[in-house]
Design a protein around this motif. Sequence first.
Motif, PDB file in Angstrom:
ATOM      1  N   GLY A 391       0.991  -1.255  -0.030  1.00 24.68           N
ATOM      2  CA  GLY A 391      -0.044  -0.061   0.186  1.00 24.68           C
ATOM      3  C   GLY A 391       0.823   1.378  -0.010  1.00 24.68           C
ATOM      4  N   GLY A 392       2.195   1.214  -0.256  1.00 20.15           N
ATOM      5  CA  GLY A 392       2.893   2.594  -0.184  1.00 20.15           C
ATOM      6  C   GLY A 392       3.078   2.898  -1.607  1.00 20.15           C
ATOM      7  N   ASN A 393       3.573   4.096  -1.922  1.00 24.25           N
ATOM      8  CA  ASN A 393       3.790   4.814  -3.107  1.00 24.25           C
ATOM      9  C   ASN A 393       4.361   3.828  -4.345  1.00 24.25           C
ATOM     10  OD1 ASN A 393       2.735   7.049  -1.800  1.00 24.25           O
ATOM     11  ND2 ASN A 393       4.412   8.389  -2.114  1.00 24.25           N
ATOM     12  N   SER A 394       5.431   2.945  -3.763  1.00 22.64           N
ATOM     13  CA  SER A 394       5.965   2.173  -4.901  1.00 22.64           C
ATOM     14  C   SER A 394       4.888   1.282  -5.305  1.00 22.64           C
ATOM     15  CB  SER A 394       7.200   1.538  -4.202  1.00 22.64           C
ATOM     16  OG  SER A 394       8.185   2.329  -3.852  1.00 22.64           O
ATOM     17  N   ALA A 395       3.907   0.969  -4.644  1.00 24.47           N
ATOM     18  CA  ALA A 395       3.059   0.088  -5.103  1.00 24.47           C
ATOM     19  C   ALA A 395       1.925   0.679  -5.988  1.00 24.47           C
ATOM     20  CB  ALA A 395       2.132  -0.837  -3.705  1.00 24.47           C
ATOM     21  N   GLY A 396       1.640   1.887  -5.372  1.00 25.41           N
ATOM     22  CA  GLY A 396       0.661   2.654  -6.342  1.00 25.41           C
ATOM     23  C   GLY A 396       1.382   3.016  -7.638  1.00 25.41           C
ATOM     24  N   VAL A 412      -3.842  -5.489  -3.443  1.00 26.71           N
ATOM     25  CA  VAL A 412      -4.001  -6.260  -2.141  1.00 26.71           C
ATOM     26  C   VAL A 412      -3.383  -5.601  -0.929  1.00 26.71           C
ATOM     27  CG1 VAL A 412      -3.836  -8.444  -1.035  1.00 26.71           C
ATOM     28  CG2 VAL A 412      -4.346  -8.450  -3.445  1.00 26.71           C
ATOM     29  N   ILE A 413      -4.002  -5.045  -0.052  1.00 23.87           N
ATOM     30  CA  ILE A 413      -3.530  -4.390   1.118  1.00 23.87           C
ATOM     31  C   ILE A 413      -4.015  -5.018   2.483  1.00 23.87           C
ATOM     32  CG2 ILE A 413      -3.139  -2.288   0.171  1.00 23.87           C
ATOM     33  CD1 ILE A 413      -5.611  -1.052   1.127  1.00 23.87           C
ATOM     34  N   ARG A 414      -3.366  -5.102   3.450  1.00 27.41           N
ATOM     35  CA  ARG A 414      -3.951  -5.531   4.831  1.00 27.41           C
ATOM     36  C   ARG A 414      -4.773  -4.523   5.494  1.00 27.41           C
ATOM     37  NH1 ARG A 414      -0.535  -9.909   6.693  1.00 27.41           N
ATOM     38  NH2 ARG A 414      -0.571  -9.254   9.088  1.00 27.41           N
ATOM     39  N   PRO A 416      -7.521  -1.105   6.048  1.00 23.40           N
ATOM     40  CA  PRO A 416      -8.759  -0.969   5.548  1.00 23.40           C
ATOM     41  C   PRO A 416      -8.830   0.053   4.258  1.00 23.40           C
ATOM     42  CG  PRO A 416      -8.615  -0.345   7.778  1.00 23.40           C
ATOM     43  CD  PRO A 416      -7.227  -0.458   7.444  1.00 23.40           C
ATOM     44  N   ASP A 417      -7.703   0.751   4.115  1.00 25.77           N
ATOM     45  CA  ASP A 417      -7.732   1.519   2.833  1.00 25.77           C
ATOM     46  C   ASP A 417      -6.130   2.073   2.747  1.00 25.77           C
ATOM     47  OD1 ASP A 417      -7.322   3.916   4.413  1.00 25.77           O
ATOM     48  OD2 ASP A 417      -9.505   4.132   4.950  1.00 25.77           O
ATOM     49  N   LEU A 418      -5.999   2.969   1.684  1.00 26.05           N
ATOM     50  CA  LEU A 418      -4.943   3.399   1.053  1.00 26.05           C
ATOM     51  C   LEU A 418      -4.293   4.762   1.749  1.00 26.05           C
ATOM     52  CD1 LEU A 418      -4.976   2.564  -2.513  1.00 26.05           C
ATOM     53  CD2 LEU A 418      -3.558   1.249  -0.884  1.00 26.05           C
ATOM     54  N   THR A 419      -5.210   5.398   2.477  1.00 26.72           N
ATOM     55  CA  THR A 419      -5.084   6.895   2.993  1.00 26.72           C
ATOM     56  C   THR A 419      -3.851   7.115   3.963  1.00 26.72           C
ATOM     57  OG1 THR A 419      -6.709   6.476   4.796  1.00 26.72           O
ATOM     58  CG2 THR A 419      -7.404   7.330   2.703  1.00 26.72           C
ATOM     59  N   SER A 420      -3.368   5.860   4.839  1.00 27.11           N
ATOM     60  CA  SER A 420      -2.510   6.109   5.801  1.00 27.11           C
ATOM     61  C   SER A 420      -1.167   5.705   5.421  1.00 27.11           C
ATOM     62  CB  SER A 420      -2.967   5.142   7.134  1.00 27.11           C
ATOM     63  OG  SER A 420      -2.809   3.703   6.878  1.00 27.11           O
ATOM     64  N   THR A 421      -1.138   5.163   3.771  1.00 25.02           N
ATOM     65  CA  THR A 421       0.405   4.728   3.516  1.00 25.02           C
ATOM     66  C   THR A 421       0.723   5.221   2.131  1.00 25.02           C
ATOM     67  OG1 THR A 421      -0.770   2.654   2.454  1.00 25.02           O
ATOM     68  CG2 THR A 421       0.241   2.599   4.827  1.00 25.02           C
ATOM     69  N   MET A 422      -0.262   5.986   1.276  1.00 22.99           N
ATOM     70  CA  MET A 422       0.210   6.247   0.007  1.00 22.99           C
ATOM     71  C   MET A 422      -0.285   7.753  -0.103  1.00 22.99           C
ATOM     72  SD  MET A 422      -1.452   4.511  -3.275  1.00 22.99           S
ATOM     73  CE  MET A 422      -0.991   2.982  -3.064  1.00 22.99           C
ATOM     74  N   SER A 423       0.329   8.556  -0.974  1.00 20.79           N
ATOM     75  CA  SER A 423       0.215   9.803  -1.400  1.00 20.79           C
ATOM     76  C   SER A 423      -1.130  10.047  -1.862  1.00 20.79           C
ATOM     77  CB  SER A 423       1.542  10.204  -2.145  1.00 20.79           C
ATOM     78  OG  SER A 423       2.379  10.449  -1.483  1.00 20.79           O
ATOM     79  N   GLU A 424      -1.604  11.176  -1.639  1.00 21.52           N
ATOM     80  CA  GLU A 424      -3.309  11.431  -2.002  1.00 21.52           C
ATOM     81  C   GLU A 424      -2.941  11.638  -3.718  1.00 21.52           C
ATOM     82  OE1 GLU A 424      -6.698  14.818  -2.156  1.00 21.52           O
ATOM     83  OE2 GLU A 424      -4.547  15.460  -1.378  1.00 21.52           O
ATOM     84  N   TYR A 425      -2.072  12.116  -4.303  1.00 23.44           N
ATOM     85  CA  TYR A 425      -2.115  11.946  -5.833  1.00 23.44           C
ATOM     86  C   TYR A 425      -1.995  10.928  -6.382  1.00 23.44           C
ATOM     87  CZ  TYR A 425       2.942  10.959  -6.698  1.00 23.44           C
ATOM     88  OH  TYR A 425       4.140  10.271  -6.728  1.00 23.44           O
ATOM     89  N   LEU A 426      -1.543   9.750  -5.552  1.00 30.36           N
ATOM     90  CA  LEU A 426      -1.357   8.392  -6.401  1.00 30.36           C
ATOM     91  C   LEU A 426      -2.973   7.914  -6.202  1.00 30.36           C
ATOM     92  CD1 LEU A 426       2.160   7.072  -5.208  1.00 30.36           C
ATOM     93  CD2 LEU A 426       1.076   7.363  -7.686  1.00 30.36           C
ATOM     94  N   ILE A 427      -3.538   8.112  -5.040  1.00 27.23           N
ATOM     95  CA  ILE A 427      -4.534   7.527  -4.727  1.00 27.23           C
ATOM     96  C   ILE A 427      -5.706   7.996  -5.723  1.00 27.23           C
ATOM     97  CG2 ILE A 427      -6.616   7.469  -2.903  1.00 27.23           C
ATOM     98  CD1 ILE A 427      -4.475   7.547  -0.814  1.00 27.23           C
ATOM     99  N   ARG A 428      -5.861   9.366  -5.876  1.00 25.00           N
ATOM    100  CA  ARG A 428      -6.738   9.931  -6.924  1.00 25.00           C
ATOM    101  C   ARG A 428      -6.435   9.227  -8.351  1.00 25.00           C
ATOM    102  NH1 ARG A 428      -4.842  15.000  -4.848  1.00 25.00           N
ATOM    103  NH2 ARG A 428      -3.634  15.383  -6.877  1.00 25.00           N
ATOM    104  N   GLU A 429      -5.174   9.017  -8.805  1.00 24.58           N
ATOM    105  CA  GLU A 429      -5.063   8.569  -9.968  1.00 24.58           C
ATOM    106  C   GLU A 429      -5.296   7.043  -9.919  1.00 24.58           C
ATOM    107  OE1 GLU A 429      -1.579   8.193 -13.381  1.00 24.58           O
ATOM    108  OE2 GLU A 429      -1.090   9.141 -11.295  1.00 24.58           O
ATOM    109  N   ILE A 430      -5.165   6.425  -9.016  1.00 24.22           N
ATOM    110  CA  ILE A 430      -5.945   4.870  -8.816  1.00 24.22           C
ATOM    111  C   ILE A 430      -7.222   4.970  -9.045  1.00 24.22           C
ATOM    112  CG2 ILE A 430      -6.143   2.831  -7.021  1.00 24.22           C
ATOM    113  CD1 ILE A 430      -3.038   3.622  -6.269  1.00 24.22           C
TER     114      ILE A 430
END
Length: 560
Positions: A391-396, A412-414, A416-430
């Motif tokens: 769930g980190g930036n490299s995974a995104g 696949v992440i353990r 509940p969501d990506l918000t605590s481990t991934m930058s917001e710009y990557l989450i938006r793109e995903i």
Amino acid sequence: MKPNELEKQTTAIILVAGPDAIGRLVDSVSRRYSAEYTVRSFGTKASALVGMADIIGGGGDIALIGADPDLPDGHGLDLLAKAHRLVPTARRVLMLSDWANQFDDRIRNASSDGQLDAYLGVPRGTRDEEFHAAVSEILSEWAWTSQAVTVDGLQIVSNVDTPELARIIDVLQRMGMPYRRYMQDSEVGEEIIEQTGTDDPRFPLFRTFLGDVLQDPSIADIGALMYGRIEHLDADHVADLLIVGAGPAGLAAAVYGASEGLGTVVVESEAIGGQAGTSSMIRNYLGFPRGVTGMRLAQRARIQATRFGTRFFAGTAACDLVPGHDGAPHTVRMEDGAVLRARSVVVATGAQYRRLMVDPIEERVGAGVHYGAATSVARETSGRDVYVVGGGNSAGQAAIHLARFARTVTIVIRRPDLTSTMSEYLIREINGTGNITVRPGTEVVDGCGEGRLEGITLRDRESGAVEEVDCSALMLLLGADPCTDWLTDSICIADDGFVLTGREVPQEKWVDGLPPESLATNIPGIFAVGDIRKGSMKRVAAATGEGAAVVPLVHAHLGA
């Protein structure tokens, strides 16, 4: 030329859509790129989509799609969104004939959400080099990551995929070294086999730029092709600064150390660039508004450091560090038996991805299972189902890149969501990429396949329910453990394995009641920077900053 003849050409295509006023753009692009690209232009969104479908149907390869926002029958962003579904690998550029459009919130949002590779102003003069520099950069990134190899560098002969071969190919990709693979019964394959002069060569075979043939080479052999071997240094060589690890932190230390007149040597166990070199696109690095691949960033930093006199050696790992005493140089021993001595050492070996520790998965590493982003295999996932664990930036970044090729990408992440481990710009793109889904609260517990990976078993962490799914490629980016097992016991290391520096060093190790400098270890002349350091921020820019900041501390030590 008949309509279908164009699509049969081998040149890649630049497609431009815009009203009549965009004619100067078409002229400018055609003049600059027509030798190696075919430029097609359309006046409306509808005609562009029809033309695109014809090109795809004819087997054409679209490299870049440029659209004016003000199309007669819709917004250019709508065209680029539909184009992305048709040709996911093509780069998307909004061409602004009216610069007032740059203040359009829709355009800015699309750019920040990763739905555009760039937006550029239409050239207004005969030579708009800023525009062409941007286009050339975009095309270069497309060619390296999306186009089939067209230039032989190293020639590889092997019929069999092995973990060792996969690892070497990944290193070649990360170092930006062109290569092409041939089957043993191909014309080139048979020629190289004959060149070995034996009836029983050891595969894989590698024919180098100079025409020599290597049989079953190691990563150290490949590194020596590019940078030479440590034994080529004088026997009594003592570096001012020895940097162990060539990720962003180590490369920054090399640039600033060598530019300040320090005799600088860098050793790296794999590819120059370290873990960051596997990134398919870093979008939040200062000074690269269109993003930069990890490979390109590492390549530019290496060239920059080399221009200042840095010596690089790659493909062999450090296995021991012996501190010097009473002014004697420190000694670093390498796994291949080589020895390096230096008046100061910067430890920048970073961290490595944690192992999943599931036997059926570990058995298929290099055969559908990869630790890291493995951009070298992205093209092979075309039309297949791919899973990314982490769930980190490299995974995104890996998921977004793979989505250009694969039918589906599942993260696949353990958690509940990506918000605590991934930058917001990557989450938006995903969230904006239709073929990427996220499976929260889930872990991989098994794998299967005849030789190569064909499927995995997922388990819901809350309910315990298991599900078997098809999977042709599994990318594991599970967080990182520090690479400190080679360090001497005399260096202070935290319980979690990271190197202690500055005030983190236990007080009983301080000298005259004063802690070491911020990036210094408890041993004078030995420093630690980047991901290996306790308390460091796990970001490329932060690692680069530490690499630059350590050089004044090295100077102070050497001048003491």
